[in-house]
Scaffold this motif. Structure first.
Motif, PDB file in Angstrom:
ATOM      1  N   GLY A 112       0.823  -1.392  -0.119  1.00 27.46           N
ATOM      2  CA  GLY A 112       0.078  -0.035  -0.092  1.00 27.46           C
ATOM      3  C   GLY A 112       0.820   1.315   0.090  1.00 27.46           C
ATOM      4  N   LEU A 113       1.875   1.196   0.722  1.00 27.93           N
ATOM      5  CA  LEU A 113       2.849   2.557   0.987  1.00 27.93           C
ATOM      6  C   LEU A 113       3.548   2.476  -0.472  1.00 27.93           C
ATOM      7  N   VAL A 114       3.992   1.656  -0.940  1.00 28.29           N
ATOM      8  CA  VAL A 114       4.981   1.836  -2.167  1.00 28.29           C
ATOM      9  C   VAL A 114       4.106   2.419  -3.225  1.00 28.29           C
ATOM     10  N   VAL A 115       3.015   1.661  -3.696  1.00 23.54           N
ATOM     11  CA  VAL A 115       1.876   1.754  -4.452  1.00 23.54           C
ATOM     12  C   VAL A 115       1.258   3.062  -4.371  1.00 23.54           C
ATOM     13  N   GLY A 116       0.962   3.477  -3.142  1.00 23.06           N
ATOM     14  CA  GLY A 116       0.368   4.866  -2.874  1.00 23.06           C
ATOM     15  C   GLY A 116       1.104   6.112  -3.013  1.00 23.06           C
ATOM     16  N   VAL A 117       2.425   5.836  -2.645  1.00 28.68           N
ATOM     17  CA  VAL A 117       3.521   7.167  -2.772  1.00 28.68           C
ATOM     18  C   VAL A 117       3.733   7.372  -4.255  1.00 28.68           C
ATOM     19  N   ILE A 118       3.814   6.184  -5.012  1.00 32.24           N
ATOM     20  CA  ILE A 118       3.992   6.400  -6.507  1.00 32.24           C
ATOM     21  C   ILE A 118       2.859   6.952  -7.117  1.00 32.24           C
ATOM     22  N   VAL A 119       1.692   6.393  -7.021  1.00 38.30           N
ATOM     23  CA  VAL A 119       0.756   6.808  -7.740  1.00 38.30           C
ATOM     24  C   VAL A 119       0.293   8.146  -7.256  1.00 38.30           C
ATOM     25  N   GLY A 120       0.392   8.419  -5.978  1.00 39.87           N
ATOM     26  CA  GLY A 120      -0.022   9.640  -5.446  1.00 39.87           C
ATOM     27  C   GLY A 120       0.530  10.728  -5.740  1.00 39.87           C
ATOM     28  N   SER A 121       1.886  10.720  -6.081  1.00 36.31           N
ATOM     29  CA  SER A 121       3.043  11.806  -6.195  1.00 36.31           C
ATOM     30  C   SER A 121       2.817  12.076  -7.783  1.00 36.31           C
ATOM     31  N   VAL A 122       2.405  11.044  -8.669  1.00 33.32           N
ATOM     32  CA  VAL A 122       2.538  11.338 -10.161  1.00 33.32           C
ATOM     33  C   VAL A 122       0.989  11.560 -10.688  1.00 33.32           C
ATOM     34  N   PRO A 123       0.607  12.872 -11.083  1.00 31.33           N
ATOM     35  CA  PRO A 123      -0.778  13.222 -11.076  1.00 31.33           C
ATOM     36  C   PRO A 123      -1.697  12.364 -12.108  1.00 31.33           C
ATOM     37  N   PHE A 124      -0.574  12.137 -13.394  1.00 34.30           N
ATOM     38  CA  PHE A 124      -1.300  11.277 -14.388  1.00 34.30           C
ATOM     39  C   PHE A 124      -1.720  10.079 -13.837  1.00 34.30           C
ATOM     40  N   LEU A 125      -0.835   9.370 -13.177  1.00 30.79           N
ATOM     41  CA  LEU A 125      -1.262   7.911 -12.675  1.00 30.79           C
ATOM     42  C   LEU A 125      -2.439   7.916 -11.572  1.00 30.79           C
ATOM     43  N   ARG A 126      -2.442   9.143 -10.789  1.00 27.19           N
ATOM     44  CA  ARG A 126      -3.460   9.216  -9.813  1.00 27.19           C
ATOM     45  C   ARG A 126      -4.864   9.403 -11.018  1.00 27.19           C
ATOM     46  N   PRO A 180       0.723  22.583  -1.391  1.00 26.56           N
ATOM     47  CA  PRO A 180       1.262  22.970  -2.627  1.00 26.56           C
ATOM     48  C   PRO A 180       2.507  24.030  -2.500  1.00 26.56           C
ATOM     49  N   VAL A 181       2.380  25.037  -1.377  1.00 25.00           N
ATOM     50  CA  VAL A 181       3.254  25.955  -1.330  1.00 25.00           C
ATOM     51  C   VAL A 181       4.568  25.370  -0.678  1.00 25.00           C
ATOM     52  N   VAL A 182       4.278  24.449   0.134  1.00 26.58           N
ATOM     53  CA  VAL A 182       5.545  23.810   0.651  1.00 26.58           C
ATOM     54  C   VAL A 182       6.381  22.956  -0.316  1.00 26.58           C
ATOM     55  N   ARG A 183       5.548  22.252  -1.117  1.00 27.87           N
ATOM     56  CA  ARG A 183       6.155  21.561  -2.213  1.00 27.87           C
ATOM     57  C   ARG A 183       6.793  22.264  -3.160  1.00 27.87           C
ATOM     58  N   ASP A 184       6.329  23.306  -3.411  1.00 24.25           N
ATOM     59  CA  ASP A 184       6.819  24.354  -4.509  1.00 24.25           C
ATOM     60  C   ASP A 184       8.054  25.086  -3.939  1.00 24.25           C
ATOM     61  N   VAL A 228      10.352  13.623  -1.343  1.00 31.31           N
ATOM     62  CA  VAL A 228       9.276  12.391  -0.567  1.00 31.31           C
ATOM     63  C   VAL A 228       9.664  12.465   0.981  1.00 31.31           C
ATOM     64  N   ARG A 229      10.867  12.464   1.274  1.00 31.43           N
ATOM     65  CA  ARG A 229      11.502  12.339   2.631  1.00 31.43           C
ATOM     66  C   ARG A 229      10.980  13.437   3.839  1.00 31.43           C
ATOM     67  N   THR A 230      10.954  14.492   3.201  1.00 33.02           N
ATOM     68  CA  THR A 230      11.009  15.697   4.125  1.00 33.02           C
ATOM     69  C   THR A 230       9.602  16.508   3.947  1.00 33.02           C
ATOM     70  N   VAL A 231       8.818  16.405   2.851  1.00 34.24           N
ATOM     71  CA  VAL A 231       7.719  16.983   2.685  1.00 34.24           C
ATOM     72  C   VAL A 231       6.510  16.184   2.546  1.00 34.24           C
ATOM     73  N   VAL A 232       6.564  15.109   1.592  1.00 32.32           N
ATOM     74  CA  VAL A 232       5.407  14.170   1.425  1.00 32.32           C
ATOM     75  C   VAL A 232       5.308  13.372   2.575  1.00 32.32           C
TER      76      VAL A 232
END
Lengths: 278, 259
Positions: free
Chosen positions: A98-112, A170-174, A187-191
């Protein structure tokens, strides 16, 4: 402080923090114990007074004695070990997947965008629908239980991780991007810190669901474990033993819930939803 | 508006690809467990004719509906009572925690002791007893975390008991009740199926296991797919109801977030 609003979603079914009780701090636990004692007394009294047939509901003392003799058998401890082992293995696999799939799919808007409908469709499929399939493929071996447990708890974790990753400010990510953080450090410090409360909620839900499916598989398919012991005890007419095992399974459930909450408090001790001074 | 076709494509793209993959990969499958999808699709109308729908599927769904509604009414009523009185809550909490933690399928052997396990009653009781805990506990939480100001405001405006209960207490805790009801629904579907696996029975779950025992694998797959579709349909129905009844809550949240 956007983080304040983020926690309302995953903590929906967490008990709200109690205000200080009126009559001292021991009042509520004592009342709780009293409640349990009343239930025990009623279970003891009903069959003794003849309100309920003792063949269906033996007095509590009989159940306790059956539990005591059960605890002395090696079979019980083997079954307990099998149940807990199957539960832990399935939960761990589901968490990782769940973690691996979730982080990958969640961080790529297209996949999501592409997977959203599929997740929404597959998630409500009851895992018990897979029972006939796993029976054909594995019979009553532990793999049957593992498939059911992993399938059921995977979705709990995945959906929470997806929510969590989507919740990143979004501000933090940007900002992180402007400072040229690498993908991995984002991924480590924001997501990760944003998603963590959701991950922990997913873990707590998945832990409970995994136990339900593990016991179901044992009871229905006959995978070795406490669930099968309950089925055997019931069909052989060992009523007190059936109740004793049900009590044990209930206590395991309480322990699972309590330890999942303890994990939650420990992992999130920095978080506003757990810190008391806010 | 180029947005709509893109969204439709995004929503339908992957499912279509997956089904197509399943179709192609299983086309010449000789595996016993994974028959070609074409065979499963062909078996569907033959398997689920009017008779099994009338005697298996609909009774199962009816039992689910009755048990779920009993759980909903009982859970909300008891939960409101327990949530409103502090002493009662303290008295009940550990006991409820225990009963909530008992995995619901374990109820089946216990109920079987009392009532046997052939009729409707035992199955409906199983479903109701399994579904009631998440609803009950979430109602307790919802009632307990009600905004004090709201309660006091209702009192200042001299709301009667009934209207306080309906307009303030139940309305205010309805998001939590909905969360509990959603959990309960998936437990209910699980119990609907496995309550039929005990003893000789009719019903959707019983039918699927019957196919599996007689090694009618394509028919078994149609059953799995039908169960999946029912699960999806029920969760869609739930969302629809939730969307209607909690519209005010979403508006409130949006306003709070925007502020």
């Amino acid at each position: 402080m956007t983080t304040v609003s983020t926690v309302t979603e995953p903590t929906l079914d967490r008990p709200a923090r109690t205000r200080a009780p009126a009559g001292g701090r021991w009042r509520e636990p004592l009342l709780g114990l009293l409640g349990l004692a009343i239930v025990v007394a009623v279970v003891e009294a009903l069959p003794r007074l003849g309100v309920v047939n003792g063949r269906f509901l033996p007095p509590f003392s009989t159940m306790a004695r059956a539990l005591g003799s059960e605890l002395a058998t090696a079979n019980f401890w083997t079954a307990l070990g099998q149940t807990l082992g199957g539960w832990a293995a399935g939960l761990a696999l589901a968490m990782i997947a769940g973690l691996v799939v979730g982080v990958i799919v969640g961080s790529v808007p297209f996949l999501r965008a592409v997977t959203a409908s599929t997740v929404e469709f597959l998630r409500p499929i009851p895992s018990v629908a897979l029972i006939p399939l796993v029976v054909l493929m594995y019979g009553s071996r532990p793999q049957s239980a593992l498939v059911l447990v992993v399938y059921a708890s995977f979705w709990q974790v995945l959906v929470q991780v997806l929510y969590g990753v989507a919740d990143v400010d979004p501000v933090v990510r940007d900002t992180a991007r402007s400072y040229r953080f690498s993908r991995w450090s984002i991924v480590r410090t924001v997501v990760w810190p944003t998603a963590l409360p959701y991950v922990v909620t997913g873990f707590r839900l998945a832990a409970a669901v995994a136990l339900i499916l593990e016991i179901t598989a044992e009871l229905i398919i006959g995978v070795p474990g406490l669930g099968r012991s309950i089925g055997v005890a019931q069909s052989s007419g060992a009523v007190a033993q059936t109740y004793a095992l049900v009590i044990v399974v209930g206590l395991i459930g309480v322990a699972v819930n309590a330890s999942a909450r303890a994990v939650e408090r420990r992992v999130l001790r920095w978080h506003t939803s757990v810190r008391r001074d806010l | 508006m180029t947005d709509l076709p893109r969204r439709v494509l995004a929503a339908l793209g992957l499912p279509i690809v997956l089904v197509a993959l399943w179709w192609v990969l299983s086309a010449h499958s000789s595996s016993f467990f994974w028959p070609p999808l074409s065979e499963i699709v062909a078996a569907f109308p033959r398997t689920w004719t009017a008779d099994p729908i009338m005697h298996d599927v609909l009774p199962s769904l009816a039992r689910l509906a009755i048990g779920y509604l009993i759980a909903l009414v009982a859970g909300v009523a008891l939960g409101t009572a327990i949530g409103s009185f502090r002493t009662l809550r303290a008295l009940c909490e550990p006991t409820l925690e225990f009963f909530r933690a008992v995995p619901p399928p374990v109820l089946i052997p216990v109920i079987a002791l009392f009532a046997g396990y052939t009729g409707w009653t035992a199955k409906v009781i199983t479903i109701a007893l399994g579904c009631v805990w998440p609803i009950l506990l979430n109602t307790v939480e919802g009632v307990r975390s009600l905004d004090e100001v709201l309660r006091d405001t209702a009192r200042s405006y001299r709301f009667g008991r009934t209207s306080t209960l309906l307009q303030v207490v139940l309305r205010g805790s309805s998001p939590r009740i909905a969360a509990g009801a959603r959990q309960a629904l998936s437990i209910g579907v699980i119990l609907m199926v496995i309550s039929e696996l005990f003893g000789a029975n009719r019903g959707l779950g019983a039918a699927i296991v019957q196919f599996q025992r007689s090694f009618a694998v394509p028919q078994m797959w149609t059953g799995i797919i039908l169960l999946g579709l029912i699960g999806v349909a029920l969760s869609g129905l739930f969302r629809l109801v939730e969307h209607q009844t909690l519209a005010w809550y979403r508006g409130l949240r949006q306003a709070e977030r925007g502020a």
